[in-house]
Motif scaffolding. Structure first.
Motif, mmCIF file in Angstrom:
data_model
loop_
_atom_site.group_PDB
_atom_site.id
_atom_site.type_symbol
_atom_site.label_atom_id
_atom_site.label_comp_id
_atom_site.label_asym_id
_atom_site.label_seq_id
_atom_site.Cartn_x
_atom_site.Cartn_y
_atom_site.Cartn_z
ATOM 1 N N LEU A 156 0.837 -1.196 0.000
ATOM 2 C CA LEU A 156 0.000 0.000 0.000
ATOM 3 C C LEU A 156 0.874 1.248 0.000
ATOM 4 N N VAL A 163 -4.903 5.499 3.249
ATOM 5 C CA VAL A 163 -5.267 4.105 3.519
ATOM 6 C C VAL A 163 -5.717 3.880 4.952
ATOM 7 N N LEU A 264 -9.784 -0.747 4.158
ATOM 8 C CA LEU A 264 -9.187 0.023 3.067
ATOM 9 C C LEU A 264 -10.263 0.705 2.224
ATOM 10 N N LEU A 268 -10.349 4.677 1.693
ATOM 11 C CA LEU A 268 -10.242 5.221 0.335
ATOM 12 C C LEU A 268 -11.450 6.084 -0.013
#
Length: 432
Positions: A156, A163, A264, A268
């Motif tokens: 990531l 994140v 995540l 996001l």
């Protein structure tokens, strides 16, 4: 007064709701059920969702030349054309006007999404291709082609703003790969494949070099435009599904562990829809050192103080931003001064410096760009004048030798005149 207070409270609530309007374009209405956990999460975070099938002819996103949504989600990978007046050009106009976009592609991706990706700095791999990793896959439910890839949280992007806390659990991914332009400074590789990953059609032999290999295999990409609009582009619709949110991942003979997809996806979405990583400037102050108001002009070699009030959006509230790496430039054509800024007790970020010994028209400039944060670019113009005639020093230390020579000459002339006159009187007396 009570009625007025309730009215104001209602208006504030209405404005807040209007800032979170989201248009959701679906492949079909069944996606609403298969991705219900994701949509419920958005609603818990205060977003107002409007669902439409992507090719619905009644889709309208603009009225009277104003967009009626702030955010758009496209969960329709195979759509070839949007319905109504919506098109790829309209989508990019939406972004150019400050709107945010979250798009998912798939192993089969329609032309309209490919065009949006191309305009955003991404490239979607060919149809019927998947991200394949023979070393990192879900051993429990993989079909044998190793396309149910397990992505490590180490791949990531290194930004907690983007994140969140998703960097602890493995991620489950099934979809195509993306290729980003490394020369585009606005593009962010949010999630990349491992060194053993590549994209290809799993049912065909590899006769040519794959489109993406290793770390260049991007699964989720992002973009923050110069106007601070944000785009998140995922190569997998399944990544946001209830199945992947609730999945237990098993790699090799290890113990099954829960996936980190939900954490995540939430981080996001909040970043993409500007609920995180948003900065704003509430005010700028500058003055001579020790004074409280900005003067009409500055004079060379004066001490000046500059402060900027920056707020960060945290959990829906604006709090002072604690920046330790912000700089201010004092620019004429090129920067004459570049000073580090410190956070003061009142939450303001400021710096103190001396105006250069060159007069002209200057600007206080700040260009603050950090990964995951909205850009701050401000400029405040001021004029700098030379010293007035009564402001110059009367005795300049560097001119002391010249002062000494001038006074010594005056003293020498005085002595010479005295000697000359005295010698002349003595000569006359001797003659007489």
């Amino acid at each position: 007064m009570k009625v007025l207070g309730l009215l104001l409270f209602g208006l504030l609530g209405l404005c807040s709701a209007q800032d979170k309007r989201v248009l959701v374009l679906l492949e079909n209405m069944a996606v609403k059920e298969t991705h219900s956990i994701y949509f419920s999460m958005l609603q818990r975070n205060g977003f107002a969702l409007t669902y439409k099938v992507a090719d619905d002819p009644t889709i309208v996103i603009k009225k009277y030349d104003e967009f009626i949504y702030e955010n758009i989600i496209v969960f329709a990978p195979t759509v070839e054309e949007f319905g109504g007046a919506l098109s790829a050009e309209t989508m990019m106009e939406f972004v150019d006007r400050g709107g945010n976009l979250l798009v998912t592609a798939g192993s089969v991706t329609g032309d309209v999404l490919r065009e949006i990706a191309s305009e955003s700095g991404f490239e979607v791999d060919e149809d019927n291709t998947y991200v394949i990793d023979h070393h990192n896959f879900d051993a429990a439910k993989d079909s044998g082609y190793h396309i149910r890839v397990v992505a490590s949280p180490e791949n990531l992007v290194k930004s907690d703003i983007i994140v969140g806390t998703a960097g602890k659990l493995p991620l489950l991914y099934q979809g195509t790969g993306l290729l980003t332009d490394p020369s585009n400074p606005l593009v962010i590789d949010i999630l990349t494949g491992a060194t053993t990953a590549y994209t290809h059609n799993p049912q065909q032999p590899i006769k040519e070099y794959p489109h993406t290999v290793g770390k260049s295999t991007v699964m989720i990409a992002g973009l923050q435009a110069r106007n601070n609009a944000r785009i998140v582009f995922s190569g997998s619709l399944e990544f946001f599904s209830d199945e992947f949110f609730q999945a237990e991942i098993q790699t090799g003979n290890g113990k099954p562990v829960p996936s980190g997809n939900f954490e995540l996806a939430e981080a996001l979405s909040l970043w993409c829809f500007k609920e995180r990583g948003v900065l704003r400037v509430d005010g700028i102050q500058h003055s001579k050192l020790g004074e409280g108001s900005a003067p009409e002009f500055y004079t060379i070699r004066e001490m000046v103080q500059f402060y900027i009030d920056v707020k960060e959006k945290v959990n829906g509230e604006w709090v002072p931003y604690q920046a330790k790496d912000m700089q201010v430039e004092f620019v004429r054509i090129d920067p004459f001064v570049r000073a580090n800024m410190q956070v003061s007790k009142g939450g303001l970020i400021g710096a103190k410096f001396k105006i250069p010994d060159v007069y002209g028209v200057y600007q206080f400039k700040i260009n603050y760009h950090r990964l995951g944060l909205t850009r701050i670019a401000t400029s405040t113009q001021v004029s700098v004048r030379p010293l007035r005639h009564n402001q110059y020093e009367r005795f300049i230390p560097s001119a002391y030798p010249y002062y000494a020579s001038a006074f010594s000459m005056m003293f020498g002339v005085f002595v010479f005149s005295f000697v000359f006159l005295y010698h002349s009187d003595e000569t006359k007396k001797k003659t007489e």
